[in-house]
Scaffold this motif. Structure first.
Motif, PDB file in Angstrom:
ATOM      1  N   LYS A  43     -13.284 -10.794 -35.989  1.00 21.31           N
ATOM      2  CA  LYS A  43     -12.670 -11.930 -35.281  1.00 21.31           C
ATOM      3  C   LYS A  43     -12.033 -12.899 -36.266  1.00 21.31           C
ATOM      4  O   LYS A  43     -10.864 -13.250 -36.145  1.00 21.31           O
ATOM      5  CB  LYS A  43     -13.727 -12.687 -34.455  1.00 21.31           C
ATOM      6  CG  LYS A  43     -14.492 -11.832 -33.488  1.00 21.31           C
ATOM      7  CD  LYS A  43     -15.481 -12.659 -32.684  1.00 21.31           C
ATOM      8  CE  LYS A  43     -16.571 -13.305 -33.505  1.00 21.31           C
ATOM      9  NZ  LYS A  43     -17.585 -12.385 -33.993  1.00 21.31           N
ATOM     10  N   SER A  44     -12.835 -13.334 -37.243  1.00 23.18           N
ATOM     11  CA  SER A  44     -12.307 -14.315 -38.200  1.00 23.18           C
ATOM     12  C   SER A  44     -11.142 -13.725 -38.972  1.00 23.18           C
ATOM     13  O   SER A  44     -10.144 -14.411 -39.220  1.00 23.18           O
ATOM     14  CB  SER A  44     -13.395 -14.751 -39.173  1.00 23.18           C
ATOM     15  OG  SER A  44     -14.430 -15.383 -38.487  1.00 23.18           O
ATOM     16  N   THR A  45     -11.264 -12.468 -39.352  1.00 22.26           N
ATOM     17  CA  THR A  45     -10.187 -11.835 -40.109  1.00 22.26           C
ATOM     18  C   THR A  45      -8.899 -11.845 -39.298  1.00 22.26           C
ATOM     19  O   THR A  45      -7.828 -12.162 -39.821  1.00 22.26           O
ATOM     20  CB  THR A  45     -10.579 -10.404 -40.483  1.00 22.26           C
ATOM     21  OG1 THR A  45     -11.858 -10.430 -41.109  1.00 22.26           O
ATOM     22  CG2 THR A  45      -9.572  -9.790 -41.416  1.00 22.26           C
ATOM     23  N   PHE A  82     -11.655 -24.854 -38.565  1.00 20.22           N
ATOM     24  CA  PHE A  82     -12.541 -23.915 -39.244  1.00 20.22           C
ATOM     25  C   PHE A  82     -13.952 -24.019 -38.691  1.00 20.22           C
ATOM     26  O   PHE A  82     -14.375 -25.068 -38.212  1.00 20.22           O
ATOM     27  CB  PHE A  82     -12.572 -24.207 -40.742  1.00 20.22           C
ATOM     28  CG  PHE A  82     -11.326 -23.802 -41.447  1.00 20.22           C
ATOM     29  CD1 PHE A  82     -10.170 -24.543 -41.317  1.00 20.22           C
ATOM     30  CD2 PHE A  82     -11.306 -22.682 -42.258  1.00 20.22           C
ATOM     31  CE1 PHE A  82      -9.019 -24.173 -41.966  1.00 20.22           C
ATOM     32  CE2 PHE A  82     -10.151 -22.309 -42.917  1.00 20.22           C
ATOM     33  CZ  PHE A  82      -9.000 -23.057 -42.770  1.00 20.22           C
ATOM     34  N   GLN A  83     -14.661 -22.910 -38.834  1.00 14.41           N
ATOM     35  CA  GLN A  83     -16.057 -22.887 -38.403  1.00 14.41           C
ATOM     36  C   GLN A  83     -16.860 -23.948 -39.147  1.00 14.41           C
ATOM     37  O   GLN A  83     -17.719 -24.617 -38.593  1.00 14.41           O
ATOM     38  CB  GLN A  83     -16.630 -21.494 -38.656  1.00 14.41           C
ATOM     39  CG  GLN A  83     -18.063 -21.354 -38.222  1.00 14.41           C
ATOM     40  CD  GLN A  83     -18.531 -19.918 -38.278  1.00 14.41           C
ATOM     41  OE1 GLN A  83     -17.768 -19.007 -38.581  1.00 14.41           O
ATOM     42  NE2 GLN A  83     -19.782 -19.698 -37.988  1.00 14.41           N
ATOM     43  N   SER A  84     -16.559 -24.115 -40.427  1.00 14.87           N
ATOM     44  CA  SER A  84     -17.273 -25.106 -41.239  1.00 14.87           C
ATOM     45  C   SER A  84     -16.602 -26.475 -41.168  1.00 14.87           C
ATOM     46  O   SER A  84     -17.006 -27.385 -41.855  1.00 14.87           O
ATOM     47  CB  SER A  84     -17.293 -24.634 -42.681  1.00 14.87           C
ATOM     48  OG  SER A  84     -15.961 -24.507 -43.138  1.00 14.87           O
ATOM     49  N   LEU A 158      -8.755 -21.587 -33.375  1.00 10.91           N
ATOM     50  CA  LEU A 158     -10.072 -22.195 -33.528  1.00 10.91           C
ATOM     51  C   LEU A 158     -11.106 -21.121 -33.829  1.00 10.91           C
ATOM     52  O   LEU A 158     -11.237 -20.153 -33.083  1.00 10.91           O
ATOM     53  CB  LEU A 158     -10.480 -22.953 -32.259  1.00 10.91           C
ATOM     54  CG  LEU A 158      -9.588 -24.126 -31.849  1.00 10.91           C
ATOM     55  CD1 LEU A 158      -8.578 -23.692 -30.807  1.00 10.91           C
ATOM     56  CD2 LEU A 158     -10.426 -25.263 -31.304  1.00 10.91           C
ATOM     57  N   ASP A 159     -11.817 -21.282 -34.946  1.00  7.81           N
ATOM     58  CA  ASP A 159     -12.818 -20.290 -35.347  1.00  7.81           C
ATOM     59  C   ASP A 159     -14.217 -20.844 -35.088  1.00  7.81           C
ATOM     60  O   ASP A 159     -14.720 -21.641 -35.876  1.00  7.81           O
ATOM     61  CB  ASP A 159     -12.645 -19.937 -36.828  1.00  7.81           C
ATOM     62  CG  ASP A 159     -13.465 -18.721 -37.211  1.00  7.81           C
ATOM     63  OD1 ASP A 159     -14.242 -18.227 -36.358  1.00  7.81           O
ATOM     64  OD2 ASP A 159     -13.338 -18.266 -38.363  1.00  7.81           O
ATOM     65  N   GLU A 160     -14.817 -20.430 -34.021  1.00  6.81           N
ATOM     66  CA  GLU A 160     -16.170 -20.846 -33.654  1.00  6.81           C
ATOM     67  C   GLU A 160     -16.397 -22.338 -33.890  1.00  6.81           C
ATOM     68  O   GLU A 160     -17.318 -22.717 -34.600  1.00  6.81           O
ATOM     69  CB  GLU A 160     -17.207 -20.053 -34.450  1.00  6.81           C
ATOM     70  CG  GLU A 160     -16.959 -18.566 -34.395  1.00  6.81           C
ATOM     71  CD  GLU A 160     -18.219 -17.767 -34.662  1.00  6.81           C
ATOM     72  OE1 GLU A 160     -19.316 -18.294 -34.431  1.00  6.81           O
ATOM     73  OE2 GLU A 160     -18.087 -16.615 -35.087  1.00  6.81           O
ATOM     74  N   PRO A 161     -15.578 -23.187 -33.287  1.00  8.67           N
ATOM     75  CA  PRO A 161     -15.702 -24.619 -33.600  1.00  8.67           C
ATOM     76  C   PRO A 161     -16.986 -25.236 -33.064  1.00  8.67           C
ATOM     77  O   PRO A 161     -17.368 -26.315 -33.486  1.00  8.67           O
ATOM     78  CB  PRO A 161     -14.486 -25.240 -32.915  1.00  8.67           C
ATOM     79  CG  PRO A 161     -14.148 -24.299 -31.820  1.00  8.67           C
ATOM     80  CD  PRO A 161     -14.527 -22.937 -32.294  1.00  8.67           C
TER      81      PRO A 161
END
Ligand SMILES: Nc1ncnc2c1ncn2[C@@H]1O[C@H](COP(=O)(O)OP(=O)(O)OP(=O)(O)O)[C@@H](O)[C@H]1O
Ligand SMILES: [Mg+2]
Lengths: 355, 302
Positions: A43-45, A82-84, A158-161
């Protein structure tokens, strides 16, 4: 009118590390596409490929008429959360939000005005002078969102926000997100491994496994018509009952009982079936298709009980959601199966058989 | 009340535990400093038959008119400023390179440390030979490249001697700075660079807006260490030029050494030591002040 289009995207890190194999999809203005899948499914990739943080091994990223495959991330006019969160720790909240505008040489007056508008929308106005280190998790998350919104980009990524928020806050922010992005009317690609998020937020869900799209459909259809065994098992909580059964003639054998097969041609010798726990019920006099067994486990599942029933004459177990007010026999419980709610899957490929 | 007694007891234990260290520090630092200051209030040289004669602040007054002292202070400042600036630039470059993923990085990181690990006197001798006018590698290379056709006296001419010293010092201590900066670089999350790239920043903008501010504490620490070391540099100079030619590379430490050991002027030497020490302390205090400020900035809280 900007449409995000991915064409046969592939990313290969090493000969046997191919997190994204061959993915094509389109996301229109105002569409909210969720990439859903287990950890490590790419997913992130995929999101990083869209953003331009990774170069695809093959395939193209197109927005509207423009092929962006070889355009650097800064020139793609996409915003990413980003997730972070990746907030700049040495800058104030205001500076964090303003960075992209400053880099694009927006006039200071306009920067200030846009930062304040976004901060108002997200309830950050009183925090503008703080550093990220002095914010709570939920506040940081909103700063990260503000940083994306202020740019007015063509595409949102949006990556796992929400993954760093606690359950209660997550629910609340989910609602806010939904409203917020409905107003934006831009393509949104949202990564999550939380199916509740995927179901509630999206207009389309792409279920990923091993770098391939398993199913691309609206959330309700993913739930009612899973395209294969993986999607069936991955989506839905409690998990769908998945059983591998033998077939005899036009019936699938489940222990001492049997289920009528829809008319498949040719008749298979074995078949995988899926039944959601909520599609099973305690049998009454009128039910035609029933199975019997003994209760092996009772779990509390919110308002209902999740009861595991070991089917007589087989090693299979069916889990069923039961209203706690109902009465049942522990040793001899009788379940009704609604034949229209059974999902049939090919024994070998796992693909859905019934329409 | 409860917590107060706990805290008080912890404090007592704390003092008890650091008492030995404090005692040793007092013995090796405080006592010599106090002793040097005491000695600086006396005139004790060949003129007084090496007997201490109390002369108050005479030694300090003499310093104002001592051109050689000011010259050595100037030399030290020039040497320190130039070498530290170069070391910072090179150290940053190396750190950025070593922070990239490339084949053999582990080896490169270890190899980069070798100059730092060598004893200064040994590498000073080596550099003295490298810059030797008749047998030196530098002249030989320049000859072969056709850049010069008669030998250059590197260590025998004031500017070139200073240049040679700076080269040797930079060679030796760049790895030290690179290592400190590398540790800082590794603590910066790559997410920040990616977010900045998506915000539209070029690598140069990222370097200025992300790397430099987040690396400020490490830069200041490196500068602080190097300043203190460089200001008191002795062995390298002693081995390579001995302060020459004609005092043009004489650093404060060399001058003090000469005053005490060669001219046997103990009182004046002690006064020089005291003043140099104070200058160092002031400079370090200023740097430490900025350091604490930048720490507050970076984390956004105290
Ligand atoms: N730079 C890289 N080099 C090599 N392999 C990588 C790289 N980035 C990701 N991978 C591999 O690609 C696979 C997919 O990673 P990815 O981060 O896309 O997963 P994900 O679906 O986002 O998982 P999660 O839900 O845990 O975030 C993983 O097996 C990972 O090890
Ligand atoms: Mg991920």
């Amino acid at each position: 009118m900007a449409q995000l289009k991915l064409q046969n995207l592939r990313k290969q890190f090493a000969p046997n590390v191919v997190p994204v194999k061959d993915i094509s999809l389109t996301v229109d203005d105002g569409e909210f596409l969720t990439l859903l899948g287990p950890s490590g499914c790419g997913k992130s990739t995929l999101l990083r490929l869209i953003a331009g943080l990774e170069q695809p091994t093959a395939g193209q990223v197109v927005v509207g008429e423009n092929n962006l495959t070889h355009i650097p991330p800064g020139d793609r006019n996409m915003a990413m959360v980003f997730q972070s969160y990746a907030l700049y720790p040495h800058m104030t909240v205001a500076a964090n939000i303003a960075t992209s505008l400053k880099i694009r040489k927006t006039p200071p007056g306009e920067i200030q005005q846009r930062v304040h508008t976004v901060a108002d929308t997200l309830g950050l106005s009183h925090l503008l002078d703080r550093k990220p280190g002095q914010l709570s998790g939920g506040q940081r998350q909103r700063v990260a969102l503000a940083r994306a919104l202020v740019r007015n980009p063509e595409v949102f990524l949006l990556d796992e926000p929400l993954s760093n928020l606690d359950a209660l806050l997550r629910e609340q922010v989910r609602e806010e997100l939904k409203e917020l992005f409905e107003k934006q009317n831009k393509p949104v690609v949202y990564v999550t491994h939380d199916q509740t998020e995927a179901m509630t937020l999206s207009s389309q869900v792409a279920v990923l496994l091993d770098g391939l799209i398993q199913q691309l459909d609206p959330p309700s259809r993913i739930y009612t018509h899973p395209a294969n065994k993986f999607v069936a098992g991955f989506v839905g909580s409690p998990q769908m009952n998945l059983l591998a059964l033998e077939c005899q003639g036009d019936r699938a054998i489940l222990g001492d009982f049997s289920l009528p097969l829809p008319s498949f041609s040719p008749q298979p010798s074995g078949i995988d079936i899926g039944i959601r726990p909520e599609d099973l019920s305690l049998a009454t006099e009128d039910d035609k298709i029933t199975v019997q067994g003994s209760v092996s486990l009772v779990e509390h599942f919110g308002r209902e009980l999740l009861v595991s029933v070991k089917i007589k004459g087989s090693h299979h177990t069916l889990r069923i959601l039961i209203n706690p007010d109902l009465q049942w026999e522990k040793e001899d419980i009788k379940l009704a199966v609604n034949p229209h709610r059974i999902h049939w899957f090919d024994e070998k490929t796992g693909d859905r058989l019934n329409p | 009340m409860e917590t107060d007694t706990i805290r008080r007891r912890e404090k007592q234990t704390g003092w008890l535990l650091i008492a030995p260290a404090l005692l040793i520090l007092a013995f090796v630092f405080l006592y010599p400093i106090g002793r040097a200051f005491w000695l600086s209030l006396f005139t004790q040289n060949l003129g007084t038959q090496l007997e201490p004669v109390f002369s108050g602040f005479n030694n300090y007054a003499r310093m104002f008119g001592d051109g050689r002292f000011w010259y050595s202070l100037w030399n030290t400042s020039v040497f320190t400023t130039i070498s530290i600036s170069l070391e910072l630039v090179f150290g940053m470059t190396f750190a950025l390179v070593l922070n990239q993923a490339f084949w053999g990085r582990g080896f490169a990181r270890t190899a980069a440390l070798i100059p730092w690990a060598l004893p200064t006197a040994v590498m000073g001798l080596a550099w003295a030979w490298i810059f030797n006018d008749q047998y030196g590698v530098v002249n030989d290379l320049l000859f072969r490249l056709g850049i010069i056709n008669e030998a250059i006296t590197w260590l025998g001419e004031p500017t070139r001697a200073m240049f040679s010293l700076v080269v040797a010092d930079v060679w030796k201590t760049t790895p030290f700075i690179a290592l400190i900066l590398l540790a800082g670089l590794q603590s910066i999350s790559s997410d920040l660079y990616e977010a900045h790239a998506i915000d539209g920043a070029t690598p140069i903008q990222s370097f200025r807006q992300i790397t430099l501010p987040l690396l400020a504490p490490q830069i200041l620490i490196a500068l602080l260490f190097r300043f203190a070391q460089s200001f008191g540099v002795f062995d390298l100079i002693q081995v390579m030029t001995g302060g020459g030619p004609a005092g043009s590379t004489e650093m404060v430490s060399i001058y003090i050494y000469a005053t005490v050991r060669r001219y046997l002027d103990f009182g004046y030497g002690a006064a020089l030591v005291t003043v140099t020490f104070l200058l160092l302390i002031i400079a370090v205090a200023i740097a430490a002040f900025f350091l604490s400020k930048s720490r507050i900035n970076i984390s956004g809280e105290r």
